[in-house]
Design a protein around this motif. Structure first.
Motif, PDB file in Angstrom:
ATOM      1  N   GLY A 242      -2.428  -0.448  -2.102  1.00 24.39           N
ATOM      2  CA  GLY A 242      -3.484  -0.500  -1.096  1.00 24.39           C
ATOM      3  C   GLY A 242      -4.813  -0.193  -1.752  1.00 24.39           C
ATOM      4  O   GLY A 242      -4.855   0.321  -2.873  1.00 24.39           O
ATOM      5  N   ALA A 243      -5.891  -0.526  -1.081  1.00 25.41           N
ATOM      6  CA  ALA A 243      -7.219  -0.284  -1.653  1.00 25.41           C
ATOM      7  C   ALA A 243      -8.220  -0.159  -0.521  1.00 25.41           C
ATOM      8  O   ALA A 243      -7.941  -0.561   0.618  1.00 25.41           O
ATOM      9  N   TYR A 244      -9.382   0.388  -0.868  1.00 23.00           N
ATOM     10  CA  TYR A 244     -10.447   0.481   0.126  1.00 23.00           C
ATOM     11  C   TYR A 244     -11.799   0.481  -0.567  1.00 23.00           C
ATOM     12  O   TYR A 244     -11.901   0.746  -1.768  1.00 23.00           O
ATOM     13  N   ALA A 245     -12.820   0.185   0.220  1.00 25.86           N
ATOM     14  CA  ALA A 245     -14.210   0.235  -0.244  1.00 25.86           C
ATOM     15  C   ALA A 245     -15.106   0.345   0.986  1.00 25.86           C
ATOM     16  O   ALA A 245     -14.728  -0.149   2.044  1.00 25.86           O
ATOM     17  N   ALA A 343      -7.211  -2.237   2.712  1.00 22.72           N
ATOM     18  CA  ALA A 343      -6.077  -3.147   2.529  1.00 22.72           C
ATOM     19  C   ALA A 343      -4.801  -2.328   2.356  1.00 22.72           C
ATOM     20  O   ALA A 343      -4.754  -1.421   1.527  1.00 22.72           O
ATOM     21  N   VAL A 344      -3.803  -2.649   3.148  1.00 21.66           N
ATOM     22  CA  VAL A 344      -2.511  -1.963   3.059  1.00 21.66           C
ATOM     23  C   VAL A 344      -1.476  -2.981   2.583  1.00 21.66           C
ATOM     24  O   VAL A 344      -1.323  -4.040   3.195  1.00 21.66           O
ATOM     25  N   VAL A 345      -0.798  -2.659   1.477  1.00 20.19           N
ATOM     26  CA  VAL A 345       0.234  -3.560   0.957  1.00 20.19           C
ATOM     27  C   VAL A 345       1.558  -3.234   1.628  1.00 20.19           C
ATOM     28  O   VAL A 345       1.947  -2.062   1.722  1.00 20.19           O
ATOM     29  N   MET A 346       2.229  -4.258   2.137  1.00 24.12           N
ATOM     30  CA  MET A 346       3.588  -4.082   2.645  1.00 24.12           C
ATOM     31  C   MET A 346       4.544  -4.648   1.594  1.00 24.12           C
ATOM     32  O   MET A 346       4.405  -5.800   1.170  1.00 24.12           O
ATOM     33  N   TYR A 413      -3.798  -0.419  10.082  1.00 25.74           N
ATOM     34  CA  TYR A 413      -2.474   0.109  10.468  1.00 25.74           C
ATOM     35  C   TYR A 413      -2.035  -0.404  11.839  1.00 25.74           C
ATOM     36  O   TYR A 413      -0.831  -0.537  12.090  1.00 25.74           O
ATOM     37  N   ALA A 414      -2.977  -0.725  12.721  1.00 29.83           N
ATOM     38  CA  ALA A 414      -2.593  -1.343  14.006  1.00 29.83           C
ATOM     39  C   ALA A 414      -1.924  -2.692  13.723  1.00 29.83           C
ATOM     40  O   ALA A 414      -0.912  -3.046  14.346  1.00 29.83           O
ATOM     41  N   ALA A 415      -2.477  -3.424  12.760  1.00 31.13           N
ATOM     42  CA  ALA A 415      -1.886  -4.726  12.408  1.00 31.13           C
ATOM     43  C   ALA A 415      -0.536  -4.537  11.724  1.00 31.13           C
ATOM     44  O   ALA A 415       0.428  -5.255  12.011  1.00 31.13           O
ATOM     45  N   PRO A 422      11.765  -4.565   9.548  1.00 31.14           N
ATOM     46  CA  PRO A 422      12.430  -3.289   9.253  1.00 31.14           C
ATOM     47  C   PRO A 422      12.727  -3.083   7.768  1.00 31.14           C
ATOM     48  O   PRO A 422      12.817  -1.946   7.306  1.00 31.14           O
ATOM     49  N   GLU A 423      12.854  -4.181   7.013  1.00 26.40           N
ATOM     50  CA  GLU A 423      13.197  -4.051   5.585  1.00 26.40           C
ATOM     51  C   GLU A 423      11.954  -3.863   4.711  1.00 26.40           C
ATOM     52  O   GLU A 423      12.066  -3.825   3.483  1.00 26.40           O
ATOM     53  N   GLY A 424      10.792  -3.746   5.326  1.00 27.98           N
ATOM     54  CA  GLY A 424       9.563  -3.554   4.555  1.00 27.98           C
ATOM     55  C   GLY A 424       9.031  -2.144   4.710  1.00 27.98           C
ATOM     56  O   GLY A 424       9.441  -1.410   5.613  1.00 27.98           O
ATOM     57  N   PHE A 425       8.153  -1.753   3.818  1.00 23.39           N
ATOM     58  CA  PHE A 425       7.511  -0.435   3.941  1.00 23.39           C
ATOM     59  C   PHE A 425       6.094  -0.501   3.388  1.00 23.39           C
ATOM     60  O   PHE A 425       5.737  -1.441   2.674  1.00 23.39           O
ATOM     61  N   CYS A 426       5.303   0.512   3.731  1.00 16.00           N
ATOM     62  CA  CYS A 426       3.956   0.618   3.163  1.00 16.00           C
ATOM     63  C   CYS A 426       3.601   2.092   3.050  1.00 16.00           C
ATOM     64  O   CYS A 426       4.272   2.943   3.620  1.00 16.00           O
ATOM     65  N   ARG A 427       2.556   2.372   2.303  1.00 16.96           N
ATOM     66  CA  ARG A 427       2.002   3.731   2.315  1.00 16.96           C
ATOM     67  C   ARG A 427       1.214   3.912   3.602  1.00 16.96           C
ATOM     68  O   ARG A 427       0.577   2.978   4.076  1.00 16.96           O
TER      69      ARG A 427
END
Ligand code: AMP
Ligand code: GLY
Length: 436
Positions: A242-245, A343-346, A413-415, A422-427
């Motif tokens: 994930g990343a942010y700016a 940006a959140v990586v799944m 995170y709402a998205a 169910p087989e995915g995850f993210c920070r």
């Protein structure tokens, strides 16, 4: 597909081929597709998300003869490679030899990513602040050096090791084990013919990006990546979760200062050596107590940093890339949105060691309905009936913008929560250094 009229007299509509299949390339295609200058966009090989904005062609990123033949046959005006592997292997040289413009460094200039030793030599020659280092082709000498210096210490395979060739060793034993793996067991193949051993830098890491035309460069912005797989920066390293700016600890003045100290001198040194750098230069920095220091260069956009940077870019990316290829960045100015981006990586369960493939991902349409949100595909395939399935480690990048980081993160995170996988995850803590 995308047929757009030419908008500026005297400038022909452009035919563009992007190379790659990840979230970065989806973001590149998304931004290029928004350009009024575009006539036609292809992506090789692309993915089901990219297929919504470009025509995907089933050619692998390392199949240079097929890529060049495709570009020539289809009168491609500009090639935009996403990943490092084809750049380091000379895709720009191959395209140039066929008369096709390619927005990336030559094989010689791509050594800035392909060889740690080369980078360190450039940094030293240009007076760029970086960790002290030594190179060893002999494992016994490398071990002796580690024993003499003690820990913490950093051990790197000299060549390209898919982002996995670096050990930040907290103990001497760890450093010795890394030398053993890299040099004796050759777990990264020929990338381990030599090691670079470095002083361990302490501080916060940021990624700085510049678009370069060989002599001039312009800032594309900066972002902070999250390399570890787990919340609170725990677990193994990944390509980026994930990343942010913007990054509060790296305000615009600091960005500009790092650009002047770490990007410009490298560009000048590369030109002096007869290998001018054209394309995107990515400087991985450590913000130490003594100022910013270079950890490494990459010769391309970061993934997922690219998704963040392009979400904030207001200017036409395609025109900027063409200007870089034409050597016309001197008077070029990029404009950005004020909004923050997250940006959140799944990723697929089991990533990074052994991601599980094949699980179905539902709810992508609902996720895309969250305002100011883009779901970029990274490692997906689609069944004939349109069902999207995981086909890689990092599978999606959910990217949102907002008035501030908190608003952008809430949207991202709402998205994420609208996606049924169910087989995915993210920070769940992307942006924690800025937001807690
Ligand atoms: P690299 O592949 O060179 O980006 O290294 C991967 C990661 O290792 C970096 O993102 C840093 O977190 C860490 N790293 C690399 N070099 C150093 C160094 N000299 N001191 C501290 N950490 C480092
Ligand atoms: N996110 C780091 C990279 O693309 O190398």
């Amino acid at each position: 597909m995308l047929q757009r009229a030419r908008t500026e007299p005297g400038v022909s509509a452009m035919r563009v081929l992007t190379i790659g299949s990840g979230g970065r390339e989806h973001a590149l295609c998304w931004a290029i597709a928004a350009s009024p200058m575009l006539e036609k966009l292809w992506c090789a090989p692309g993915n089901p998300g990219i297929a919504a904005v470009a025509e995907c062609v089933p050619i692998g990123v390392m199949d240079f003869p097929a890529l060049v033949a495709f570009a020539v046959e289809n009168k491609v005006d500009l090639v935009v490679p996403g990943p490092e592997a084809p750049l380091v292997a000379g895709i720009t040289d191959a395209m140039t030899a066929a008369g096709i413009t390619c927005c990336g460094p030559t094989m010689a200039a791509a050594q800035l990513e392909g060889s740690k030793t080369f980078t360190k030599e450039i940094a030293d020659a240009a007076g760029i602040p970086t960790a002290k280092w030594e190179r060893f082709e002999d494992a016994a000498a490398a071990r002796e050096f580690v024993r003499r210096r003690g820990a913490p210490i950093v051990v790197k395979a000299d060549g390209l090791a898919a982002g996995k060739g670096v050990t930040v060793a907290a103990t001497e034993e760890e450093a010795l084990a890394a030398i053993d793996a890299i040099m004796d067991r050759r777990v990264f193949g020929e990338a381990g013919a030599a090691v670079v051993i470095e002083e361990c830098l302490v501080g916060e890491e940021v990624s700085l990006f510049a678009l370069c035309d060989g002599t001039s460069a312009i800032l594309l912005g900066s972002a902070q990546d999250h390399k570890r797989v787990g919340d609170g920066d725990t677990g193994p390293n990944t390509g980026g979760m994930g990343a942010y700016a913007p990054v509060p600890s790296f305000p615009p003045e600091a960005e500009r200062d790092a650009f002047d100290r770490i990007v410009r001198p490298a560009l000048a040194e590369m030109a002096r050596r007869g290998m001018p750098f054209r394309g995107v230069l990515f400087a991985g920095l450590m913000l130490t107590a003594d100022g910013p220091k270079l950890i490494e260069y990459n010769v391309r956009f970061g993934d997922p940093e690219c998704q963040i940077l392009l979400s904030r870019l207001r200017s036409d990316l395609l025109i900027a890339l063409q200007a870089a290829c034409d050597g016309e960045l001197d008077y070029f100015d990029l404009r950005f949105h004020d909004e923050a981006a997250v940006a959140v990586v799944m990723a697929a369960r089991g990533y990074p060691e052994a991601p599980e493939s094949g699980s179905a991902i539902r709810g992508l349409d609902r996720a895309s309905e969250v305002p100011e949100t883009q779901v970029f595909h990274a490692g997906t395939v689609a069944d004939a009936d349109g069902t999207v399935r995981a086909a890689g480690g990092r599978v999606l990048t959910v990217c949102a913008t907002g008035a501030d980081l908190q608003a952008a993160r809430d949207r991202a995170y709402a998205a994420v929560d609208a996606i049924d996988w169910p087989e995915g995850f993210c920070r769940r803590d992307i942006g924690w250094r800025a937001l807690g």
